[in-house]
Design a protein around this motif. Structure first.
Motif, mmCIF file in Angstrom:
data_model
loop_
_atom_site.group_PDB
_atom_site.id
_atom_site.type_symbol
_atom_site.label_atom_id
_atom_site.label_comp_id
_atom_site.label_asym_id
_atom_site.label_seq_id
_atom_site.Cartn_x
_atom_site.Cartn_y
_atom_site.Cartn_z
ATOM 1 N N THR A 1 0.823 -1.205 0.000
ATOM 2 C CA THR A 1 0.000 0.000 0.000
ATOM 3 C C THR A 1 0.858 1.256 0.000
ATOM 4 O O THR A 1 0.559 2.226 -0.709
ATOM 5 N N ALA A 2 1.914 1.254 0.795
ATOM 6 C CA ALA A 2 2.805 2.416 0.818
ATOM 7 C C ALA A 2 3.385 2.687 -0.564
ATOM 8 O O ALA A 2 3.429 3.835 -1.029
ATOM 9 N N ALA A 3 3.827 1.623 -1.246
ATOM 10 C CA ALA A 3 4.378 1.786 -2.589
ATOM 11 C C ALA A 3 3.317 2.284 -3.557
ATOM 12 O O ALA A 3 3.574 3.167 -4.399
ATOM 13 N N MET B 1 -9.326 3.509 3.260
ATOM 14 C CA MET B 1 -9.556 2.522 2.209
ATOM 15 C C MET B 1 -9.491 1.113 2.768
ATOM 16 O O MET B 1 -8.565 0.781 3.500
ATOM 17 N N MET B 2 -10.471 0.293 2.438
ATOM 18 C CA MET B 2 -10.340 -1.142 2.635
ATOM 19 C C MET B 2 -9.808 -1.740 1.339
ATOM 20 O O MET B 2 -10.408 -1.563 0.271
ATOM 21 N N LEU B 3 -8.681 -2.440 1.434
ATOM 22 C CA LEU B 3 -8.035 -3.008 0.245
ATOM 23 C C LEU B 3 -8.757 -4.249 -0.263
ATOM 24 O O LEU B 3 -8.811 -4.505 -1.472
ATOM 25 N N GLY C 1 -6.176 6.498 -2.673
ATOM 26 C CA GLY C 1 -6.549 5.092 -2.604
ATOM 27 C C GLY C 1 -7.295 4.635 -3.850
ATOM 28 O O GLY C 1 -7.067 3.531 -4.363
ATOM 29 N N GLN C 2 -8.170 5.468 -4.361
ATOM 30 C CA GLN C 2 -8.917 5.114 -5.565
ATOM 31 C C GLN C 2 -7.991 5.008 -6.779
ATOM 32 O O GLN C 2 -8.177 4.132 -7.633
ATOM 33 N N GLU D 1 -6.939 1.360 -9.149
ATOM 34 C CA GLU D 1 -6.972 1.246 -10.603
ATOM 35 C C GLU D 1 -5.632 0.823 -11.192
ATOM 36 O O GLU D 1 -5.506 0.650 -12.410
ATOM 37 N N SER D 2 -4.628 0.646 -10.368
ATOM 38 C CA SER D 2 -3.280 0.379 -10.855
ATOM 39 C C SER D 2 -2.990 -1.109 -10.989
ATOM 40 O O SER D 2 -3.634 -1.955 -10.354
ATOM 41 N N GLU D 3 -1.986 -1.439 -11.801
ATOM 42 C CA GLU D 3 -1.518 -2.818 -11.904
ATOM 43 C C GLU D 3 -0.910 -3.291 -10.584
ATOM 44 O O GLU D 3 -0.969 -4.482 -10.259
ATOM 45 N N ALA D 4 -0.351 -2.356 -9.822
ATOM 46 C CA ALA D 4 0.257 -2.720 -8.537
ATOM 47 C C ALA D 4 -0.794 -3.262 -7.579
ATOM 48 O O ALA D 4 -0.539 -4.222 -6.837
ATOM 49 N N TYR D 5 -1.992 -2.677 -7.585
ATOM 50 C CA TYR D 5 -3.057 -3.170 -6.723
ATOM 51 C C TYR D 5 -3.481 -4.575 -7.153
ATOM 52 O O TYR D 5 -3.614 -5.478 -6.318
ATOM 53 N N THR D 6 -3.683 -4.756 -8.451
ATOM 54 C CA THR D 6 -4.076 -6.069 -8.964
ATOM 55 C C THR D 6 -3.035 -7.117 -8.611
ATOM 56 O O THR D 6 -3.372 -8.233 -8.198
#
Length: 334
Positions: free
Chosen positions: A69-71, A135-137, A288-289, A293-298
């Protein structure tokens, strides 16, 4: 893209039947006025570096979540975010430190179920209401796992053994999701398990591999490498349905083995301190939003075999309120 096991129906800790999560799981939400980067007047930007507190030791699921999350927040905001592990007291030390940052928008915290469980079981000065949900991840279920050479093959075997002899399990603190899973197992089957507490998921896995404990309940992301290498083996999944991830597709749920009522998920998310302004809160919700939407989140969700159910701001607060009621009812039965 890999399919995900979704929490639904009677999953304990974050009920999708709750209106907050139904709204958020359908996509991004500007919860409670939460929106884009500038907040209400577009007048907040972080100054200097930002800290992300992880209230557990390095190496466990909370640490993995906090660093991911920090990244992601760093990429979305352009602001340097450093991770600080503040462990102790089953997360109470880290949260208490965070409580002292009231009004400071340059500090965040990687949160999970201990936020709810610790104030129920320990004499601390905070509850979830003292902080600002951002944000809830997503959600994280657990696996019950053993060393590969264990005679236990299923969770039903674990129950049978515990009915007749001492059975030693490891937990990452008295208030973690793993302890809740084992408590539900005891409530459902009537067995008693001997607990050995550790401060983090990493210490828990080390204890299992070293033979100090027989069984642990752990998030898939914390143990995937050891499953792939053959060092550990799942007995069952404490989830509503089997995982669709290839590594875990053949792992039966506890319910398939005749043990109902232990499907339990924990949330993972981000908090800001209490006492910040609406503009500061809305800025971080917007970040957070962008992260979602990022590839890092996926990649984070898929690498850790989680369920990508997000919630923001007031919607996340509603999820925490539901968790507070449900976790309290579980712990009261111990």
């Amino acid at each position: 893209m890999t399919n995900h096991t979704r929490a639904h129906g009677k999953a304990y800790l974050v009920a999708l039947a709750g209106s907050a999560l139904v709204l958020s799981a359908c996509g991004n939400t500007n919860a409670g006025g939460g929106g884009g980067g500038g907040g209400e007047d577009g007048d907040f930007e972080p100054t200097g570096n930002v800290r992300m507190i992880v209230p557990f030791a390095a190496g466990g699921g909370s640490d993995i979540a906090g660093r991911a999350t920090a990244a992601g927040f760093e990429d979305a905001s352009g602001v340097t975010i450093t991770v600080e592990n503040i462990e102790g007291g089953s997360s109470a030390v880290g949260y208490s430190n965070f409580l002292g940052e009231n009004g400071n928008p340059n500090v965040l915290l990687a949160t999970e179920t201990a936020l709810i469980a610790v104030p129920i079981t320990q004499d601390v000065e905070y509850t979830y209401e003292d902080f600002t949900p951002i944000m809830m991840l997503g959600q994280d279920f657990t696996l019950l796992v053993v060393k590969d050479d264990s005679p236990l093959q299923t969770c039903a075997d674990l129950v049978e053994k515990a009915e007749s002899e001492r059975t030693v399990i490891g937990i990452s603190g008295a208030t973690g999701l793993d302890n809740l899973v084992f408590s539900l197992l005891e409530n459902e089957t009537g067995v008693e398990l001997d607990r050995v507490p550790f401060e983090s998921g990493a210490e828990l896995l080390t204890a299992l591999l070293g033979g100090q404990v027989e069984v642990i309940s752990t998030n898939p992301g914390e143990v995937a490498g050891q499953i792939e290498s053959g060092d550990v083996r799942p007995l069952c999944a404490a989830s509503e349905e089997r995982y669709d991830y290839d590594l875990l597709a053949d792992v039966e749920t506890a319910a398939e083995q005749g043990i109902e009522g232990i499907a339990v998920a924990q949330f993972r998310g981000v908090l800001a301190p209490g006492g910040i302004t609406d503009a500061e809160r809305d800025y971080w919700i917007g970040i957070g939003q962008e992260f979602e939407e990022s590839e890092a989140y996926t990649s984070y969700i898929e690498d850790n075999m989680m369920q990508p159910n997000t919630a923001y701001g007031d919607d996340f607060t509603a999820v925490l309120a539901e968790n507070d009621e449900t976790v309290g009812s579980i712990l009261e039965d111990q």
